[in-house]
Design a protein around this motif. Structure first.
Motif, mmCIF file in Angstrom:
data_model
loop_
_atom_site.group_PDB
_atom_site.id
_atom_site.type_symbol
_atom_site.label_atom_id
_atom_site.label_comp_id
_atom_site.label_asym_id
_atom_site.label_seq_id
_atom_site.Cartn_x
_atom_site.Cartn_y
_atom_site.Cartn_z
ATOM 1 N N ASN A 25 15.847 27.508 -9.239
ATOM 2 C CA ASN A 25 16.760 26.999 -10.268
ATOM 3 C C ASN A 25 16.124 25.843 -11.027
ATOM 4 N N SER A 26 16.366 25.820 -12.321
ATOM 5 C CA SER A 26 15.779 24.746 -13.132
ATOM 6 C C SER A 26 16.730 23.556 -13.271
ATOM 7 N N ASP A 27 18.005 23.758 -12.951
ATOM 8 C CA ASP A 27 18.948 22.631 -13.025
ATOM 9 C C ASP A 27 18.913 21.848 -11.717
ATOM 10 N N PRO A 85 23.580 23.680 -24.993
ATOM 11 C CA PRO A 85 22.199 23.305 -25.351
ATOM 12 C C PRO A 85 21.428 24.444 -26.008
ATOM 13 N N VAL A 86 21.518 25.648 -25.446
ATOM 14 C CA VAL A 86 20.700 26.747 -25.976
ATOM 15 C C VAL A 86 21.062 27.058 -27.436
ATOM 16 N N GLU A 87 22.275 26.733 -27.838
ATOM 17 C CA GLU A 87 22.678 26.928 -29.236
ATOM 18 C C GLU A 87 21.747 26.163 -30.192
ATOM 19 N N VAL A 158 7.483 22.903 -28.964
ATOM 20 C CA VAL A 158 7.007 22.495 -27.636
ATOM 21 C C VAL A 158 8.204 22.107 -26.771
ATOM 22 N N ASN A 159 7.928 21.925 -25.486
ATOM 23 C CA ASN A 159 8.962 21.541 -24.523
ATOM 24 C C ASN A 159 8.304 20.707 -23.429
ATOM 25 N N PHE A 160 8.712 19.453 -23.342
ATOM 26 C CA PHE A 160 8.201 18.550 -22.286
ATOM 27 C C PHE A 160 9.320 17.671 -21.774
ATOM 28 N N HIS A 162 7.801 20.229 -19.143
ATOM 29 C CA HIS A 162 7.700 21.639 -19.500
ATOM 30 C C HIS A 162 8.258 22.583 -18.428
ATOM 31 N N ASN A 163 9.045 23.515 -18.891
ATOM 32 C CA ASN A 163 9.484 24.648 -18.088
ATOM 33 C C ASN A 163 8.611 25.833 -18.502
ATOM 34 N N PRO A 164 7.758 26.418 -17.652
ATOM 35 C CA PRO A 164 7.768 26.316 -16.202
ATOM 36 C C PRO A 164 6.677 25.477 -15.528
ATOM 37 N N GLU A 192 13.605 18.637 -25.151
ATOM 38 C CA GLU A 192 13.575 17.580 -24.126
ATOM 39 C C GLU A 192 14.706 17.767 -23.112
ATOM 40 N N MET A 193 14.976 19.020 -22.746
ATOM 41 C CA MET A 193 16.082 19.276 -21.809
ATOM 42 C C MET A 193 15.827 18.636 -20.440
ATOM 43 N N TYR A 194 14.571 18.365 -20.113
ATOM 44 C CA TYR A 194 14.249 17.772 -18.798
ATOM 45 C C TYR A 194 13.827 16.304 -18.959
ATOM 46 N N HIS A 195 14.183 15.711 -20.086
ATOM 47 C CA HIS A 195 13.756 14.338 -20.400
ATOM 48 C C HIS A 195 14.184 13.377 -19.286
ATOM 49 N N LEU A 221 22.737 17.699 -20.981
ATOM 50 C CA LEU A 221 23.108 17.201 -19.649
ATOM 51 C C LEU A 221 22.830 18.206 -18.534
ATOM 52 N N SER A 222 22.327 19.403 -18.872
ATOM 53 C CA SER A 222 22.234 20.473 -17.869
ATOM 54 C C SER A 222 21.228 20.198 -16.755
ATOM 55 N N LYS A 223 20.056 19.711 -17.106
ATOM 56 C CA LYS A 223 18.959 19.696 -16.129
ATOM 57 C C LYS A 223 18.814 18.319 -15.488
ATOM 58 N N THR A 224 18.449 17.318 -16.289
ATOM 59 C CA THR A 224 18.179 15.972 -15.781
ATOM 60 C C THR A 224 19.400 15.406 -15.053
ATOM 61 N N LEU A 230 28.963 21.768 -17.919
ATOM 62 C CA LEU A 230 29.579 21.089 -19.074
ATOM 63 C C LEU A 230 29.145 21.730 -20.385
ATOM 64 N N ARG A 231 27.998 22.388 -20.369
ATOM 65 C CA ARG A 231 27.403 23.012 -21.561
ATOM 66 C C ARG A 231 27.209 21.990 -22.681
ATOM 67 N N THR A 232 26.902 20.752 -22.318
ATOM 68 C CA THR A 232 26.735 19.720 -23.353
ATOM 69 C C THR A 232 25.258 19.534 -23.704
HETATM 70 C C1 LIG Z 1 13.374 24.467 -21.766
HETATM 71 C C2 LIG Z 1 14.820 24.825 -21.839
HETATM 72 N N1 LIG Z 1 15.469 24.659 -22.996
HETATM 73 C C3 LIG Z 1 16.767 24.971 -23.135
HETATM 74 C C4 LIG Z 1 17.486 25.478 -22.071
HETATM 75 C C5 LIG Z 1 18.926 25.840 -22.278
HETATM 76 O O1 LIG Z 1 19.787 24.975 -21.582
HETATM 77 P P1 LIG Z 1 21.248 25.454 -21.243
HETATM 78 O O2 LIG Z 1 21.104 26.586 -20.273
HETATM 79 O O3 LIG Z 1 21.921 24.301 -20.617
HETATM 80 O O4 LIG Z 1 21.905 25.912 -22.507
HETATM 81 C C6 LIG Z 1 16.842 25.711 -20.846
HETATM 82 C C7 LIG Z 1 17.562 26.315 -19.709
HETATM 83 O O5 LIG Z 1 16.992 26.793 -18.752
HETATM 84 C C8 LIG Z 1 15.476 25.354 -20.725
HETATM 85 O O6 LIG Z 1 14.797 25.526 -19.580
#
Ligand SMILES: Cc1ncc(COP(=O)(O)O)c(C=O)c1O
Length: 375
Positions: A25-27, A85-87, A158-160, A162-164, A192-195, A221-224, A230-232
């Protein structure tokens, strides 16, 4: 119109609620509404008194103000609170690009960061900027990035953390990245979802919103903070015209954030440091267990300790992680995540370290490996 299957979400939809021992799980570990409100010293009864009317489309002004204060340069006007967030990935792809614009995406990546952009500009206009493996970690090759830029390139994604891979650029690498996008006048979509999930010993870096005006930053708010239910999430967009365009697209998707989520997000933001510290402690505890596990299974795995975030990309010396993972989920209820869904090869799995039940799941994984003849 069809879009590439969102393989990671299909995978979790199939296994997340049916497989008892999860290692991918990433959360981070979540808490209940009652626990959150107690932590923030907010009376639970207040949630009961909340009206369920429409909310302000750009987001609750107090919440935007509180979030903006965590950036050096952003103002409350720059914050767009999302429905999820994904929106934010969808809205940014729609608002930033025209068909035939070129996009460069750091790869592997959370699939939406590739598929959404491919959907908007066409797959042939999305170039992958591959992470480079080193013996002990991963690195970014800026020369290759620069070579991929053409006059048609509009955006770098980019994403940092970083997943994965769990990679975080050094402060010098962030400066180099910003220099390149600045020099070519590119937009930078920076997830920056994991900021803030920075492991001990890793130098932290500022938010991209604070170092590049043309950055569109996605956070949430999902990961960190361990609050995915909450889907915020929010975008930080300092360019007024782009923000208005994003808002227009948002009227077609979520219109405004859900009132209960904004209420709870306000509480969460007050105690975010406590939540973040709790989750970093859990990750570091689980990483220590993982290192011990990988030391015992040295021939089977290639372990690269992540620098930040809640996940890592681990090589398995078997022909197909997908086949192995499916078999193990069925036979032993242990879930690992084949990283093919993230654009990696079938010899890698993504592991997640944010959950409290990680130790139990790891023991089940270990037992399964001891009982199984590997291909
Ligand atoms: C890098 C990254 N961005 C965005 C999201 C989307 O977040 P959420 O599932 O809370 O909408 C995820 C979810 O796994 C993610 O890993």
């Amino acid at each position: 119109m069809k879009i590439t299957p969102f393989a990671t979400e299909h995978f979790f939809a199939e296994y997340e609620f049916t497989t008892p021992y999860q290692l991918c799980n990433s959360d981070c570990e979540t808490i209940t509404i009652a626990e959150l409100l107690a932590m923030a010293e907010v009376d639970l009864a207040k949630l009961g008194q909340l009206g369920l009317g429409y909310t302000e489309s750009q987001g609750n002004p107090q919440l935007r103000e509180a979030i903006a204060a965590s950036y050096t340069t952003a103002t409350p006007d720059d914050i767009v609170i999302l429905g999820t967030p994904v929106e934010g990935i969808y809205l940014a792809a729609r608002a930033l690009l025209e068909p035939d614009d070129e996009v460069i995406v750091l790869s592997p990546a959370y699939d939406a960061l590739i598929n959404m952009f491919e959907h908007v500009v066409g797959p042939s206009n999305v170039k992958k900027w591959q992470f480079q493996p080193t013996d002990t970690s991963w690195t970014l090759d800026f020369e290759t990035l620069a070579q991929k830029i053409t006059p048609k390139t509009k955006l770098l994604v980019v994403n940092f953390p970083h997943n994965p891979t769990g990679y975080l650029p050094t402060p010098e690498q962030l400066t180099q990245l910003v220099q390149i996008v600045e020099q070519h006048n590119l937009w930078l979509f920076y997830d920056e979802m994991y900021h803030g999930l920075i492991h001990s010993g890793t130098p932290s870096i500022p938010s991209a919103a604070d170092v590049y005006q043309q950055a569109v930053v996605l956070s949430g708010l999902s990961k960190t903070y361990g609050l995915p239910g909450l889907r915020t999430g929010w975008l930080v967009i300092q360019d007024e015209a782009l923000r208005q365009n994003v808002m227009n697209w948002k009227f077609y998707t979520s219109i405004c954030p859900p009132a209960p989520s904004e209420f709870l997000a306000m509480a969460a933001w007050q105690v975010r440091e406590q939540l973040r510290q709790k989750n970093i402690a859990q990750i570091e505890h689980n990483l220590a267990l993982a290192e011990d596990f990988f030391a015992r299974w040295e021939a089977l795995f290639v372990w690269k300790r992540p620098l930040a975030g809640s996940v890592a990309l681990v090589k398995m010396n078997i022909p197909s992680v997908t086949q192995f993972a499916t078999q193990m989920a069925t036979d032993a209820g242990v879930l690992i995540h084949p990283a093919t869904t993230l654009g990696s090869d079938d010899q890698h799995m993504r592991m997640g370290f944010g959950r409290a039940a990680f130790a139990t799941a790891l023991t089940h994984f270990d037992n399964y490996l001891q009982q199984t003849t590997l291909p």
